[in-house]
Design an enzyme around this catalytic site. Structure first.
Site, PDB file in Angstrom:
ATOM      1  N   HIS A 249       6.666 -32.938  -7.271  1.00 24.02           N
ATOM      2  CA  HIS A 249       7.486 -34.114  -6.985  1.00 24.02           C
ATOM      3  C   HIS A 249       7.304 -35.135  -8.110  1.00 24.02           C
ATOM      4  O   HIS A 249       6.197 -35.315  -8.617  1.00 24.02           O
ATOM      5  CB  HIS A 249       7.045 -34.692  -5.639  1.00 24.02           C
ATOM      6  CG  HIS A 249       7.825 -35.864  -5.157  1.00 24.02           C
ATOM      7  ND1 HIS A 249       7.674 -37.131  -5.668  1.00 24.02           N
ATOM      8  CD2 HIS A 249       8.779 -35.957  -4.185  1.00 24.02           C
ATOM      9  CE1 HIS A 249       8.502 -37.963  -5.039  1.00 24.02           C
ATOM     10  NE2 HIS A 249       9.182 -37.278  -4.136  1.00 24.02           N
ATOM     11  N   ARG A 291      12.882 -33.768  -7.509  1.00 22.64           N
ATOM     12  CA  ARG A 291      12.407 -32.410  -7.272  1.00 22.64           C
ATOM     13  C   ARG A 291      13.513 -31.431  -7.648  1.00 22.64           C
ATOM     14  O   ARG A 291      14.664 -31.809  -7.814  1.00 22.64           O
ATOM     15  CB  ARG A 291      12.044 -32.215  -5.791  1.00 22.64           C
ATOM     16  CG  ARG A 291      10.801 -32.938  -5.337  1.00 22.64           C
ATOM     17  CD  ARG A 291      10.563 -32.722  -3.838  1.00 22.64           C
ATOM     18  NE  ARG A 291      11.457 -33.516  -3.026  1.00 22.64           N
ATOM     19  CZ  ARG A 291      11.690 -33.291  -1.737  1.00 22.64           C
ATOM     20  NH1 ARG A 291      11.118 -32.254  -1.130  1.00 22.64           N
ATOM     21  NH2 ARG A 291      12.508 -34.070  -1.038  1.00 22.64           N
ATOM     22  N   LYS A 294      17.313 -31.250  -5.997  1.00 22.85           N
ATOM     23  CA  LYS A 294      17.559 -32.520  -5.316  1.00 22.85           C
ATOM     24  C   LYS A 294      18.546 -33.355  -6.134  1.00 22.85           C
ATOM     25  O   LYS A 294      18.802 -33.082  -7.310  1.00 22.85           O
ATOM     26  CB  LYS A 294      16.249 -33.286  -5.121  1.00 22.85           C
ATOM     27  CG  LYS A 294      15.294 -32.596  -4.153  1.00 22.85           C
ATOM     28  CD  LYS A 294      15.853 -32.536  -2.744  1.00 22.85           C
ATOM     29  CE  LYS A 294      14.875 -31.904  -1.782  1.00 22.85           C
ATOM     30  NZ  LYS A 294      15.416 -31.852  -0.398  1.00 22.85           N
ATOM     31  N   ASP A 297      18.458 -39.719  -8.759  1.00 21.98           N
ATOM     32  CA  ASP A 297      18.076 -40.966  -8.100  1.00 21.98           C
ATOM     33  C   ASP A 297      17.571 -41.916  -9.180  1.00 21.98           C
ATOM     34  O   ASP A 297      16.704 -41.559  -9.984  1.00 21.98           O
ATOM     35  CB  ASP A 297      16.982 -40.702  -7.063  1.00 21.98           C
ATOM     36  CG  ASP A 297      16.630 -41.932  -6.220  1.00 21.98           C
ATOM     37  OD1 ASP A 297      16.789 -43.060  -6.707  1.00 21.98           O
ATOM     38  OD2 ASP A 297      16.162 -41.754  -5.085  1.00 21.98           O
ATOM     39  N   CYS A 299      15.521 -44.347  -9.179  1.00 23.05           N
ATOM     40  CA  CYS A 299      14.103 -44.708  -9.229  1.00 23.05           C
ATOM     41  C   CYS A 299      13.299 -43.744 -10.087  1.00 23.05           C
ATOM     42  O   CYS A 299      12.269 -44.112 -10.658  1.00 23.05           O
ATOM     43  CB  CYS A 299      13.503 -44.787  -7.824  1.00 23.05           C
ATOM     44  SG  CYS A 299      13.251 -43.198  -6.998  1.00 23.05           S
ATOM     45  N   TYR A 300      13.790 -42.488 -10.218  1.00 17.98           N
ATOM     46  CA  TYR A 300      13.065 -41.515 -11.042  1.00 17.98           C
ATOM     47  C   TYR A 300      13.249 -41.772 -12.531  1.00 17.98           C
ATOM     48  O   TYR A 300      12.631 -41.088 -13.350  1.00 17.98           O
ATOM     49  CB  TYR A 300      13.470 -40.094 -10.664  1.00 17.98           C
ATOM     50  CG  TYR A 300      13.005 -39.734  -9.277  1.00 17.98           C
ATOM     51  CD1 TYR A 300      11.649 -39.587  -9.000  1.00 17.98           C
ATOM     52  CD2 TYR A 300      13.908 -39.592  -8.234  1.00 17.98           C
ATOM     53  CE1 TYR A 300      11.208 -39.302  -7.720  1.00 17.98           C
ATOM     54  CE2 TYR A 300      13.483 -39.306  -6.954  1.00 17.98           C
ATOM     55  CZ  TYR A 300      12.129 -39.163  -6.698  1.00 17.98           C
ATOM     56  OH  TYR A 300      11.691 -38.891  -5.428  1.00 17.98           O
ATOM     57  N   ASP A 418      20.238 -46.469  -5.975  1.00 16.58           N
ATOM     58  CA  ASP A 418      19.853 -45.078  -6.178  1.00 16.58           C
ATOM     59  C   ASP A 418      20.908 -44.336  -7.001  1.00 16.58           C
ATOM     60  O   ASP A 418      20.642 -43.783  -8.062  1.00 16.58           O
ATOM     61  CB  ASP A 418      19.664 -44.462  -4.779  1.00 16.58           C
ATOM     62  CG  ASP A 418      19.631 -42.954  -4.724  1.00 16.58           C
ATOM     63  OD1 ASP A 418      19.847 -42.293  -5.740  1.00 16.58           O
ATOM     64  OD2 ASP A 418      19.399 -42.422  -3.632  1.00 16.58           O
ATOM     65  N   ASP A 425      18.912 -52.359  -3.617  1.00 15.03           N
ATOM     66  CA  ASP A 425      17.699 -52.797  -2.919  1.00 15.03           C
ATOM     67  C   ASP A 425      16.656 -53.174  -3.968  1.00 15.03           C
ATOM     68  O   ASP A 425      16.799 -52.881  -5.152  1.00 15.03           O
ATOM     69  CB  ASP A 425      17.169 -51.730  -1.958  1.00 15.03           C
ATOM     70  CG  ASP A 425      16.858 -50.402  -2.639  1.00 15.03           C
ATOM     71  OD1 ASP A 425      15.957 -50.380  -3.499  1.00 15.03           O
ATOM     72  OD2 ASP A 425      17.498 -49.380  -2.313  1.00 15.03           O
ATOM     73  N   HIS A 428      14.767 -50.035  -5.817  1.00 17.67           N
ATOM     74  CA  HIS A 428      15.482 -49.398  -6.921  1.00 17.67           C
ATOM     75  C   HIS A 428      15.720 -50.366  -8.073  1.00 17.67           C
ATOM     76  O   HIS A 428      15.762 -49.948  -9.235  1.00 17.67           O
ATOM     77  CB  HIS A 428      16.797 -48.796  -6.413  1.00 17.67           C
ATOM     78  CG  HIS A 428      16.614 -47.519  -5.658  1.00 17.67           C
ATOM     79  ND1 HIS A 428      16.474 -47.476  -4.297  1.00 17.67           N
ATOM     80  CD2 HIS A 428      16.495 -46.237  -6.097  1.00 17.67           C
ATOM     81  CE1 HIS A 428      16.307 -46.226  -3.906  1.00 17.67           C
ATOM     82  NE2 HIS A 428      16.307 -45.453  -4.985  1.00 17.67           N
TER      83      HIS A 428
END
Length: 494
Positions: A249, A291, A294, A297, A299-300, A418, A425, A428
């Site tokens: 992850h 991952r 997936k 996103d 945040c990654y 995201d 938010d 993020h």
């Protein structure tokens, strides 16, 4: 139940957000057509995201130059307004985050610091007082006053206080009691529990070791066997899972890698496989997924992009024997071309010449020792690591990731999300901005080297404050805290 970050914070009701227009055109195109029939839920979701992102990039490519420039600009004033409003008052819907108030402090304060925006002195005092009331008498910080101390909220509170800076903020941390709390969470396996009776995972290891490092209380007892535990969490893919036997992850990979660097045991990891796993998480959307299989996103951008930044300093790399000259990105060429309209051809060539080279299977060749010109300070591992020279250019496509953050995650009215279709938010916003600064400085070979103009997508005014890549705090704030706690421990720089 009141959940304002500080006692004086008031609640604000939900605010309607208006769609921004440029030259009469919406910033986002109409929704994409429905996915083909006969596909799985996972395939439909991925198809939908790719279509939505692709349409945004195509729409961007058709905008006039002035509109393109605006779209690629960090909407600094609007982000500051959104963040400051959240720091002063939260809507009732935030009640579900009652146990995460130090995190809300960190997400907002860190985001403002990245944007170079100071916090009002009265509000700063209120935050320090609130976080002091979150500090448990036996050590550590809870999610709110009177709540159980927890490693995650301890990390968030300490990073918040370091980011605020100054003697009042830094001296409010009871280092002896924090050290006692960390020792209580230490487990025979080498790992840490998140809280009394809580889970044992890589996240707990990172938050404990990061806090100990920044407060200059990291010792052999805390570091003992931590490397064994994290090594047991590296999977066959190369990434790091939260616990042994789980799936690799992005968040846990960053946490595990950063922890191993902080305890000087990163060489025990299979770094080649780790590099392979991380770089292949950047997909056709130009952003990172957390991952395998997936969705992308925002945040990654930090969790995976930040891991790449750590690996660049840690693991010199070059072209494998017999490999051909290829770019590191695995991004669809037409999609990337549509989004890459802001850079001049000469600048692209310069970026390409600085890019790492890989063979068809993305196997990087282990480089030699660090260059003799990369002198290291004799202080702690965290300080030394940041001073190291980055070798070989960026491991990921920094320009493409910046474009995803600015065009797909950023909202013109302020805040980040995201992915398209999601709401903004504070979480993020924090990690998209953190990922953006990682990108901007990813080509800098020395800690004190400012990025070159072509390393910053959009206007150079987009440049954010640099961070310490192991702790995700603004670098100048880390340096202030490092000196403060060294003096407090009886160590003085000569």
């Amino acid at each position: 139940m009141p959940i304002g970050i500080a006692a004086s914070f008031r609640f604000a009701g939900p605010r309607k957000e208006k769609k921004k227009k440029l030259g009469g055109a919406r910033m986002e195109p109409p929704p994409p057509p429905p996915p083909p029939s006969g596909t799985t839920v996972t395939q439909r979701d991925q198809w939908t995201v790719e279509q939505e992102v692709g349409r945004i990039y195509s729409f961007f490519a058709q905008l006039p130059p002035a509109a393109q420039s605006f779209a690629l600009e960090v909407q600094r004033d609007n982000h500051i307004e959104y963040l400051t409003r959240g720091l002063r008052g939260l809507a009732p819907s935030f009640g579900s985050l009652d146990a995460s108030r130090p995190w809300i402090c960190y997400w907002i304060i860190h985001s403002l610091a990245l944007l170079g925006e100071p916090i009002d002195a009265e509000l700063e005092e209120s935050i320090i007082d609130f976080l002091s009331r979150c500090q448990d008498p036996s050590g550590g910080y809870g999610g709110g006053p009177g709540q159980l101390p927890h490693l995650a909220t301890t990390y968030a509170a300490v990073n918040s206080l370091i980011t605020l800076g100054g003697s009042r903020s830094l001296s409010s941390i009871n280092r002896d009691k924090v050290h006692n709390f960390l020792r209580q969470m230490k487990q025979p396996s080498g790992g840490f529990r998140m809280h009394d009776g809580g889970e044992i995972d890589v996240r707990a290891c990172y938050t404990a070791i990061s806090v100990a490092s920044t407060l200059n209380i990291l010792d052999d007892e805390l570091a003992e066997k931590v490397g064994d535990f994290i090594l047991s969490c590296q999977t066959y893919e190369g990434g790091i899972a939260g616990e042994p036997g789980s799936e690799a992850h992005g968040g846990y990979t960053f946490c595990g890698l950063a922890t191993m660097i902080l305890i000087n045991e990163a060489d025990r990891l299979d770094l080649s496989r780790l590099i392979d796993w991380v770089v292949f998480r950047q997909g056709v959307e130009c952003g990172f997924q957390g991952r395998v299989n997936k969705l992308v996103d925002g945040c990654y951008s930090f969790w995976q992009g930040g891991a790449c930044a750590l690996l660049q300093k840690l693991h010199p790399f070059g072209l494998s024997e017999g490999g051909e000259d290829e770019s590191t990105d695995s991004i669809d060429s037409s999609l990337y071309a549509a989004s890459n309209v802001s850079e001049q051809e000469e600048q692209e060539n310069n970026l390409e010449s600085a890019s790492p080279q890989v063979d068809g299977t993305c196997q990087f060749k282990q480089g030699g020792p660090q260059s003799a010109s990369c002198s290291e300070n004799t202080g702690n591992a965290s300080y030394n690591f940041h001073e190291r020279c980055a070798e070989g250019g960026s491991l990921f496509n920094s320009s493409a990731l910046q474009q995803y953050i600015l065009l797909c995650s950023q909202l013109p009215e302020g805040g980040f999300r995201d992915k398209p279709g999601k709401f903004r938010d504070f979480y993020h916003t924090c990690y998209c901005l953190s990922g953006l600064t990682v990108c901007q400085y990813s080509q800098s070979k020395h800690a004190d080297s400012p990025p070159l103009p072509w390393d910053v997508v959009g206007p150079y005014s987009n440049l954010l404050e640099p961070i310490h890549p192991l702790h995700n705090v603004v670098l100048s704030k880390y340096q202030e805290a490092n000196e403060f706690f060294r003096v407090a421990s009886g160590f003085v720089h000569l």
